[in-house]
Write a protein that holds these residues in place. Structure first.
Motif, PDB file in Angstrom:
ATOM      1  N   MET B   1       0.858  -1.155  -0.076  1.00 10.18           N
ATOM      2  CA  MET B   1       0.038  -0.038  -0.025  1.00 10.18           C
ATOM      3  C   MET B   1       0.903   1.235   0.065  1.00 10.18           C
ATOM      4  O   MET B   1       1.881   1.210  -0.492  1.00 10.18           O
ATOM      5  CB  MET B   1      -0.975  -0.245   1.077  1.00 10.18           C
ATOM      6  CG  MET B   1      -2.074   0.511   1.008  1.00 10.18           C
ATOM      7  SD  MET B   1      -3.298   0.314   2.205  1.00 10.18           S
ATOM      8  CE  MET B   1      -3.603  -1.511   1.840  1.00 10.18           C
ATOM      9  N   ASP B   3       2.877   2.691   1.918  1.00  8.10           N
ATOM     10  CA  ASP B   3       3.865   2.639   2.897  1.00  8.10           C
ATOM     11  C   ASP B   3       5.000   3.630   2.881  1.00  8.10           C
ATOM     12  O   ASP B   3       5.288   4.387   3.780  1.00  8.10           O
ATOM     13  CB  ASP B   3       4.593   1.353   3.160  1.00  8.10           C
ATOM     14  CG  ASP B   3       3.814   0.440   3.999  1.00  8.10           C
ATOM     15  OD1 ASP B   3       2.817   0.873   4.815  1.00  8.10           O
ATOM     16  OD2 ASP B   3       3.589  -0.828   3.880  1.00  8.10           O
ATOM     17  N   THR B  27      11.679  -3.709  10.035  1.00  8.28           N
ATOM     18  CA  THR B  27      10.232  -3.704   9.612  1.00  8.28           C
ATOM     19  C   THR B  27      10.151  -4.547   8.572  1.00  8.28           C
ATOM     20  O   THR B  27      10.379  -4.631   7.529  1.00  8.28           O
ATOM     21  CB  THR B  27      10.196  -2.288   9.408  1.00  8.28           C
ATOM     22  OG1 THR B  27      10.405  -1.479  10.536  1.00  8.28           O
ATOM     23  CG2 THR B  27       8.716  -2.302   9.309  1.00  8.28           C
ATOM     24  N   VAL B  28       8.816  -5.661   8.850  1.00  8.92           N
ATOM     25  CA  VAL B  28       8.345  -6.384   7.764  1.00  8.92           C
ATOM     26  C   VAL B  28       7.228  -5.781   7.167  1.00  8.92           C
ATOM     27  O   VAL B  28       6.120  -5.414   7.964  1.00  8.92           O
ATOM     28  CB  VAL B  28       8.336  -7.915   8.215  1.00  8.92           C
ATOM     29  CG1 VAL B  28       7.889  -8.666   7.425  1.00  8.92           C
ATOM     30  CG2 VAL B  28       9.451  -8.066   8.972  1.00  8.92           C
ATOM     31  N   SER B  29       6.888  -5.784   5.957  1.00 10.75           N
ATOM     32  CA  SER B  29       5.640  -5.468   5.326  1.00 10.75           C
ATOM     33  C   SER B  29       4.721  -6.577   4.988  1.00 10.75           C
ATOM     34  O   SER B  29       5.338  -7.674   4.568  1.00 10.75           O
ATOM     35  CB  SER B  29       5.860  -4.711   3.904  1.00 10.75           C
ATOM     36  OG  SER B  29       4.715  -4.507   3.355  1.00 10.75           O
ATOM     37  N   VAL B  30       3.625  -6.614   5.620  1.00 11.97           N
ATOM     38  CA  VAL B  30       2.741  -7.763   5.832  1.00 11.97           C
ATOM     39  C   VAL B  30       1.759  -7.847   4.763  1.00 11.97           C
ATOM     40  O   VAL B  30       1.550  -8.604   3.995  1.00 11.97           O
ATOM     41  CB  VAL B  30       2.364  -7.940   7.151  1.00 11.97           C
ATOM     42  CG1 VAL B  30       1.533  -9.382   7.206  1.00 11.97           C
ATOM     43  CG2 VAL B  30       3.520  -8.156   8.225  1.00 11.97           C
ATOM     44  N   LEU B  31       0.865  -6.793   5.051  1.00  9.59           N
ATOM     45  CA  LEU B  31      -0.379  -6.677   4.057  1.00  9.59           C
ATOM     46  C   LEU B  31      -1.321  -7.999   3.774  1.00  9.59           C
ATOM     47  O   LEU B  31      -1.478  -8.391   3.096  1.00  9.59           O
ATOM     48  CB  LEU B  31       0.058  -6.135   2.660  1.00  9.59           C
ATOM     49  CG  LEU B  31       0.745  -4.883   2.635  1.00  9.59           C
ATOM     50  CD1 LEU B  31       1.131  -4.267   0.968  1.00  9.59           C
ATOM     51  CD2 LEU B  31      -0.150  -3.678   3.157  1.00  9.59           C
ATOM     52  N   GLN B  32      -1.497  -8.418   5.166  1.00 11.05           N
ATOM     53  CA  GLN B  32      -2.675  -9.617   5.046  1.00 11.05           C
ATOM     54  C   GLN B  32      -3.820  -9.052   5.828  1.00 11.05           C
ATOM     55  O   GLN B  32      -3.721  -8.415   6.831  1.00 11.05           O
ATOM     56  CB  GLN B  32      -1.940 -10.509   5.781  1.00 11.05           C
ATOM     57  CG  GLN B  32      -1.263 -11.702   5.096  1.00 11.05           C
ATOM     58  CD  GLN B  32      -0.547 -12.815   5.702  1.00 11.05           C
ATOM     59  OE1 GLN B  32      -0.877 -12.945   7.068  1.00 11.05           O
ATOM     60  NE2 GLN B  32       0.038 -13.712   5.145  1.00 11.05           N
ATOM     61  N   ASN B  33      -5.096  -9.636   5.386  1.00  6.54           N
ATOM     62  CA  ASN B  33      -6.134  -9.613   6.164  1.00  6.54           C
ATOM     63  C   ASN B  33      -5.958  -9.954   7.453  1.00  6.54           C
ATOM     64  O   ASN B  33      -5.451 -11.110   7.547  1.00  6.54           O
ATOM     65  CB  ASN B  33      -7.453 -10.359   5.599  1.00  6.54           C
ATOM     66  CG  ASN B  33      -7.905  -9.241   4.331  1.00  6.54           C
ATOM     67  OD1 ASN B  33      -7.865  -8.157   4.423  1.00  6.54           O
ATOM     68  ND2 ASN B  33      -8.457 -10.055   3.362  1.00  6.54           N
ATOM     69  N   LEU B  34      -6.568  -9.481   8.719  1.00  8.80           N
ATOM     70  CA  LEU B  34      -6.146  -9.845   9.966  1.00  8.80           C
ATOM     71  C   LEU B  34      -6.927 -11.220  10.075  1.00  8.80           C
ATOM     72  O   LEU B  34      -6.478 -12.049  10.990  1.00  8.80           O
ATOM     73  CB  LEU B  34      -6.818  -8.682  10.834  1.00  8.80           C
ATOM     74  CG  LEU B  34      -5.972  -7.601  11.518  1.00  8.80           C
ATOM     75  CD1 LEU B  34      -6.606  -7.213  12.635  1.00  8.80           C
ATOM     76  CD2 LEU B  34      -4.592  -8.388  11.829  1.00  8.80           C
ATOM     77  N   ILE B 261      -7.867  -6.550   1.164  1.00  6.88           N
ATOM     78  CA  ILE B 261      -6.643  -6.285   0.406  1.00  6.88           C
ATOM     79  C   ILE B 261      -6.808  -6.306  -1.136  1.00  6.88           C
ATOM     80  O   ILE B 261      -6.595  -5.263  -1.753  1.00  6.88           O
ATOM     81  CB  ILE B 261      -5.614  -7.240   0.939  1.00  6.88           C
ATOM     82  CG1 ILE B 261      -4.873  -7.021   2.061  1.00  6.88           C
ATOM     83  CG2 ILE B 261      -4.504  -7.224  -0.405  1.00  6.88           C
ATOM     84  CD1 ILE B 261      -4.180  -8.015   2.497  1.00  6.88           C
TER      85      ILE B 261
END
Ligand SMILES: Nc1nc2c(ncn2[C@@H]2O[C@H](COP(=O)(O)OP(=O)(O)O)[C@@H](O)[C@H]2O)c(=O)[nH]1
Ligand SMILES: [Mg+2]
Ligand SMILES: [Zn+2]
Ligand SMILES: [Zn+2]
Lengths: 119, 266
Positions: B1, B3, B27-34, B261
């Motif tokens: 997104m 970021d 820092t890890v970018s995840v972009l996953q639905n919770l 997402i």
């Protein structure tokens, strides 16, 4: 409330990431959340410590990015901000709109504490 | 997104976003639905249904809006036309599954304890207690609650939300997450309308439209058999549509399911 279930799913996701990256702990993370996700940020924030107790996310700081409710009009094409229970076009007032933002519930990023290496 | 461009930043989180990453941190970018784990399980459930040609319907409402009564009447009317099965998740009345079994169809009661909603794992466990051979329509009666159930995908193809005329006609405005998710809204207990001067079906419908929801709003009374044909015809259409999709190897999800997402990651 279902925020506890959401918090438990979140902790599990954080644990997986910590394990995959061979980190020691999650120190902070960021969630993008919209009001139409049905999850209330404050309730999620208060459920998190219960779900995270004793886990590698126990001390992680939670940060929210609140996604605004926005719609795109299928009649006139305008994009506008809307209230969560009045998803009407801000330009022409039509209700034939599509949500473009406001129902997100996304783990965006996590900050990890890595093991101390000696080199 | 976004970021990197900083467009997500608010005064409250700016300090956080620009916090320099300290040594020993990453820092890890995840972009996953919770709710990804639930969503994955729901997709698995949906594949079960699709491979058997079953139409699965998630029934939601406040406690006591008439979900079980609707199922009883529907089974009685359609049992020679379709094979119906029911997963009971409603905790208000312990004997809902008994009421359904009395109609001669398989019903499994999920013991939810104090849970305020069903999730895809509970439904999956229930599937293993049921014989779904030859079933055309599977109804899942969710916990009576207008808040929580809408956030959890169960693997259903469509959502049906009941609003009884003994409740306020402004419920769709008060519970937008629930009513936005409905593929059909049933205004139930309409036999009582003559006794109630404050429930206006036109107003209820307009609150649903204000949620940009095109779902049909069907007025009915399960007890007095009023308007039930409109509901039965809707069911027949949904089953036919589902069968056509399944024949093409396709499936469907409720029209307004949170796309998270997929929809917003641009
Ligand atoms: N007058 C009237 N009462 C109904 C109707 N449908 C259900 N009820 C009553 O509403 C109450 C709750 O119904 P039930 O089906 O158990 O609701 P549920 O909790 O949503 O499953 C019961 O007392 C039913 O008899 C209806 O069409 N008309
Ligand atoms: Mg019931
Ligand atoms: Zn809940
Ligand atoms: Zn417009």
């Amino acid at each position: 409330m279902h925020e506890l279930s959401v918090a438990q799913a979140l902790v599990e996701q954080l644990e997986n990431i910590v394990r995959e990256r061979k980190a020691d702990a999650a120190t902070s993370f960021r969630i993008r959340i919209g009001p139409l996700s049905g999850v209330v940020p404050d309730l999620l924030a208060s459920a998190f410590p219960l779900a995270a107790a004793g886990s590698v996310a126990e001390h992680a700081v939670m940060d929210f990015v609140e996604a605004p409710v926005r719609v795109r009009c299928q009649t006139c094409g305008a994009e506008s901000e809307a209230a969560m229970n009045r998803l009407l076009c801000g330009a022409c007032g039509d209700w034939h709109t599509q949500l473009v933002s406001g129902d997100e519930l996304i783990l965006e990023s996590v900050e990890l504490q890595l093991p101390v290496t000696t080199q | 997104m976004c970021d990197t461009c900083g467009c997500n930043l608010t005064p409250g989180n700016r300090k956080f976003a620009y916090k320099p990453v300290e040594p020993g941190a990453t820092t890890v970018s995840v972009l996953q639905n919770l709710l990804k784990k639930n969503d994955d399980q729901a997709a698995h459930n949906r594949a079960h249904f699709d491979s058997r040609g079953i139409l699965t319907i998630n029934l939601m409402s406040s406690p006591g809006s008439g979900k079980t009564a609707l199922l009883e009447a529907t089974i009685a009317a359609l049992k020679n036309e379709f094979k119906i099965a029911v997963i009971e998740g409603d905790l208000e009345t312990e004997n809902d599954a008994e009421r359904i079994r009395a109609q001669g169809v398989p019903a499994h009661q999920i013991v939810t304890g104090t849970a305020c909603h069903l999730d895809a794992h509970l439904v999956h466990d229930a599937l293993h207690h049921m014989n779904l051979n030859g079933v055309d329509i599977l109804f899942i009666e969710n916990v009576g609650n207008l808040v929580c159930p809408a956030s959890f995908d169960l693997g259903q193809h469509v959502n049906v939300t009941l609003l009884s005329v003994t409740e306020g006609d402004d419920k769709p405005a008060k519970y937008p997450v629930m009513f936005r998710a409905a593929d059909a809204v049933l205004l139930s207990k309409t036999d009582l309308l003559p006794h109630l001067d404050d429930f206006n079906p036109v107003r209820a419908t307009s609150h649903v439209r204000n949620l940009a929801n095109t779902a049909p709003v069907i007025q009915l009374s399960a007890r007095k058999d009023i308007g039930m044909d409109g509901w039965y015809n809707w069911l027949r259409e949904q089953l036919a549509a589902q069968r056509a999709l399944a024949a093409d190897g396709a499936t469907r999800r409720p029209a307004i399911q949170p796309d998270g997402i997929q929809l917003h990651a641009v």
